[in-house]
Design a protein around this motif. Structure first.
Motif, mmCIF file in Angstrom:
data_model
loop_
_atom_site.group_PDB
_atom_site.id
_atom_site.type_symbol
_atom_site.label_atom_id
_atom_site.label_comp_id
_atom_site.label_asym_id
_atom_site.label_seq_id
_atom_site.Cartn_x
_atom_site.Cartn_y
_atom_site.Cartn_z
ATOM 1 N N GLY A 451 0.781 -1.236 0.000
ATOM 2 C CA GLY A 451 0.000 0.000 0.000
ATOM 3 C C GLY A 451 0.806 1.275 0.000
ATOM 4 O O GLY A 451 0.237 2.374 0.127
ATOM 5 N N ASN A 452 2.122 1.191 -0.207
ATOM 6 C CA ASN A 452 2.983 2.375 -0.193
ATOM 7 C C ASN A 452 3.231 2.894 -1.607
ATOM 8 O O ASN A 452 3.370 2.105 -2.551
ATOM 9 C CB ASN A 452 4.328 2.047 0.466
ATOM 10 C CG ASN A 452 4.172 1.571 1.892
ATOM 11 O OD1 ASN A 452 3.353 2.106 2.641
ATOM 12 N ND2 ASN A 452 4.926 0.551 2.273
ATOM 13 N N HIS A 453 3.283 4.205 -1.756
ATOM 14 C CA HIS A 453 3.717 4.875 -2.995
ATOM 15 C C HIS A 453 2.817 4.593 -4.201
ATOM 16 O O HIS A 453 3.252 4.777 -5.339
ATOM 17 C CB HIS A 453 5.160 4.474 -3.352
ATOM 18 C CG HIS A 453 6.144 4.638 -2.244
ATOM 19 N ND1 HIS A 453 6.546 5.859 -1.769
ATOM 20 C CD2 HIS A 453 6.782 3.702 -1.478
ATOM 21 C CE1 HIS A 453 7.415 5.694 -0.785
ATOM 22 N NE2 HIS A 453 7.570 4.399 -0.578
ATOM 23 N N ARG A 454 1.609 4.169 -4.007
ATOM 24 C CA ARG A 454 0.773 3.774 -5.143
ATOM 25 C C ARG A 454 0.438 4.954 -6.060
ATOM 26 O O ARG A 454 0.497 4.824 -7.283
ATOM 27 C CB ARG A 454 -0.499 3.096 -4.646
ATOM 28 C CG ARG A 454 -0.249 1.709 -4.058
ATOM 29 C CD ARG A 454 -1.545 1.007 -3.686
ATOM 30 N NE ARG A 454 -1.289 -0.343 -3.195
ATOM 31 C CZ ARG A 454 -2.236 -1.178 -2.804
ATOM 32 N NH1 ARG A 454 -3.510 -0.800 -2.831
ATOM 33 N NH2 ARG A 454 -1.922 -2.391 -2.373
ATOM 34 N N LYS A 455 0.069 6.092 -5.485
ATOM 35 C CA LYS A 455 -0.266 7.251 -6.314
ATOM 36 C C LYS A 455 0.947 7.743 -7.084
ATOM 37 O O LYS A 455 0.853 8.043 -8.276
ATOM 38 C CB LYS A 455 -0.834 8.364 -5.428
ATOM 39 C CG LYS A 455 -2.216 8.066 -4.867
ATOM 40 C CD LYS A 455 -2.746 9.264 -4.084
ATOM 41 C CE LYS A 455 -4.150 8.969 -3.550
ATOM 42 N NZ LYS A 455 -4.684 10.115 -2.765
ATOM 43 N N ALA A 456 2.080 7.823 -6.402
ATOM 44 C CA ALA A 456 3.300 8.265 -7.080
ATOM 45 C C ALA A 456 3.694 7.296 -8.186
ATOM 46 O O ALA A 456 4.136 7.716 -9.269
ATOM 47 C CB ALA A 456 4.438 8.399 -6.067
ATOM 48 N N PHE A 457 3.515 6.000 -7.931
ATOM 49 C CA PHE A 457 3.878 5.008 -8.944
ATOM 50 C C PHE A 457 2.961 5.093 -10.156
ATOM 51 O O PHE A 457 3.424 4.929 -11.292
ATOM 52 C CB PHE A 457 3.825 3.599 -8.345
ATOM 53 C CG PHE A 457 4.322 2.525 -9.277
ATOM 54 C CD1 PHE A 457 5.673 2.353 -9.497
ATOM 55 C CD2 PHE A 457 3.423 1.699 -9.949
ATOM 56 C CE1 PHE A 457 6.143 1.374 -10.358
ATOM 57 C CE2 PHE A 457 3.878 0.717 -10.814
ATOM 58 C CZ PHE A 457 5.246 0.550 -11.015
ATOM 59 N N LYS A 458 1.667 5.333 -9.949
ATOM 60 C CA LYS A 458 0.749 5.484 -11.078
ATOM 61 C C LYS A 458 1.148 6.676 -11.943
ATOM 62 O O LYS A 458 1.176 6.578 -13.176
ATOM 63 C CB LYS A 458 -0.673 5.644 -10.569
ATOM 64 C CG LYS A 458 -1.296 4.379 -10.001
ATOM 65 C CD LYS A 458 -2.709 4.632 -9.489
ATOM 66 C CE LYS A 458 -3.306 3.364 -8.889
ATOM 67 N NZ LYS A 458 -4.670 3.614 -8.338
#
Length: 503
Positions: A451-458
């Motif tokens: 659940g970490n960094h998901r928005k940044a990764f997208k």
């Protein structure tokens, strides 16, 4: 853990099915090879390929975290690489006057083969090569088994498959306490990600020094990972030293200059716990120095040549940029090898970008082996590995609580140095380091699952895919512009259609 236990306990149904698949694969190889090359050569080929599979299979069986899944991955990859190699054998022997003893190999492979033939019985003249380690291996095989292209080809298949297994072992060793996956999943995922590196794999099974070099760098990576691993992984440090000596010896003979990158890796990995690791680091650096002296004794290159490579100059400009097939590269980077050091440093984003995207994922006109080159240029697996690794370096690696230590900076530094030295024009030199990014990729994926960094990764994924697609389309147009001038300029839409067919 159930899968791991099934390998060490009785014959379970999945294990029985796996053994049946292995028997069927080797039986089919025996039948097909005998029909093409006769019973004698078909038997030799089958035996050679069987050994090429059984050696990495034995390494995998003894590895911590081994599982049926990992063995299935190894078997599938072995069948794939052996099928490609078999097609190559057919092509090398299909021309009149050529055979398994004297195959129609080309370019560097021909030079290595002729060097070994010259030293075997003098049937051809002397050959000048930079590093004699790989043809010396060929010569040793021929002294034992007789002259045939089967032996060096099977040897490189074995080296490449073993390197893939060791990549999985390194991934497990580095991440065992850094992510939620268990040892079996880490090892299998590390191997599976390595299977995506098509250019790496097919270069490894060619009649080139890449096979032993890939194995040696994989062993070095596993040995150095002990400095960054959990305490329980440090109980076999002297075994790591022995493996390190073997790998440095191989590198010294097949490409001596790569020992500089090994010394760099030792220094980087020793920094976090230098009080604990300084003895091991000094021992490793002494091994690097000793093997470099040995390798330099046999190599055509001298230490002065190493210095000239770093400095660049007109000779390197002519070889790596000014050749006709590099005309677009010349337009982009100009007289790169005549620039000052700071000018080259400022151009690193360009040269590293070139090194990242080449080889382009489409065929060159005039390729000899269409099947081989189509698979060779399916470079999307590297784009996936490289793109996720870039996310780590940009958004995670510099944060103490999000990083995985100094390990990722060794392959990154090696990638950057090679781009600096070669203007990004010789991707083959960076291939041995590509699997070292796989633990980084799996670390990022584990963080995303948690659940970490998901928005940044997208956001990064969208940006990366658009940038990469645009770059590839521009490069495709540049490549076809020269051809279209010869064909009275065909429209861009035709080439776009052709490109998307390759997707």
């Amino acid at each position: 853990m159930v899968e791991t236990a099934s390998l060490k306990q009785g014959i379970t149904m999945p294990k029985l099915l796996l053994m049946l698949a292995e028997v069927i694969a080797i039986a089919l190889l025996a039948v097909v090879s005998s029909s093409h090359f006769g019973l004698a050569d078909g038997g030799r080929l089958t035996a050679a390929y069987l050994v090429a599979y059984l050696v990495p299979r034995a390494v995998l069986t003894r590895a911590k975290g081994t599982s049926l899944t990992a063995v299935v991955i190894l078997l599938a990859l072995s069948v794939f690489l052996m099928a490609i190699s078999y097609v190559n054998l057919l092509e090398w022997t299909s021309v009149d006057g050529y055979s398994l003893e004297v195959p129609n190999v080309k370019n560097d492979a021909r030079t290595y083969y002729k060097w070994a033939l010259h030293h075997y019985d003098g049937r051809v003249g002397p050959q000048k090569i930079a590093f004699p380690g790989f043809p010396m291996m060929i010569l040793a095989l021929w002294r034992l088994l007789g002259v045939s292209v089967i032996w060096p080809q099977a040897m490189n298949i074995m080296f490449t498959l073993t390197a893939v297994v060791i990549t999985g072992m390194t991934t497990r060793r580095l991440l065992i306490n850094r992510c939620s996956l268990g040892p079996s999943a880490l090892l299998a995922c590390g191997m599976a990600l390595n299977c995506l590196l098509s250019f790496y794999l097919l270069s490894g099974i060619s009649i080139l020094k890449e096979g032993p070099l890939f194995l040696a760098i994989a062993i070095i990576g596993y040995s150095l990972a002990s400095m960054s691993a959990a305490d329980e992984e440090r109980q076999h440090l002297w075994r790591d030293i022995i493996m390190f000596i073997l790998a440095c010896g191989i590198i010294a003979l097949v490409r001596t200059t790569f020992l500089y990158f090994i010394a760099l890796g030792v220094i980087i990995m020793a920094l976090p716990h230098w009080r604990r690791d300084w003895v091991m680091a000094l021992a490793m650096l002494a091994i690097v120095a000793a093997t470099m002296l040995i390798g330099n004794h046999f190599a055509y290159y001298s230490f002065d040549q190493h210095s000239r490579i770093v400095q660049g100059g007109l000779g390197m400009q002519k070889v790596y940029v000014d050749e006709a097939y590099n005309r677009h590269l010349r337009t982009l980077i100009g007289y790169y090898f005549l620039y000052s050091t700071w000018h080259k440093v400022l151009m690193l984003p360009v040269t590293m970008g070139l090194q990242f995207v080449i080889p382009f994922p489409w065929l060159n006109y005039g390729d000899d082996s269409i099947i081989f080159n189509e698979i060779l240029r399916l470079n999307y697996g590297w784009y996936l590995v490289g793109g996720i690794s870039l996310f780590y370096y940009l958004f995670m690696g510099w944060k103490r609580h999000d990083g995985m230590g100094l390990w990722p900076w060794w392959p990154a530094a090696s990638f950057m140095i090679i781009a600096y030295l070669m203007a990004g024009s010789v991707v083959r030199y960076v291939l041995p380091f590509e699997p070292l990014f796989i633990p980084v990729v799996l670390f990022v994926l584990c963080k995303l699952v948690d659940g970490n960094h998901r928005k940044a990764f997208k956001r990064w994924s969208i940006f990366f895919v658009i940038t990469l697609a645009t770059t590839l389309l521009v490069c495709l147009e540049l490549q076809h512009t020269t051809i279209s001038r010869m064909l009275h300029t065909l429209p861009l839409a035709h080439y776009l259609k052709e490109y998307f067919l390759y997707l």
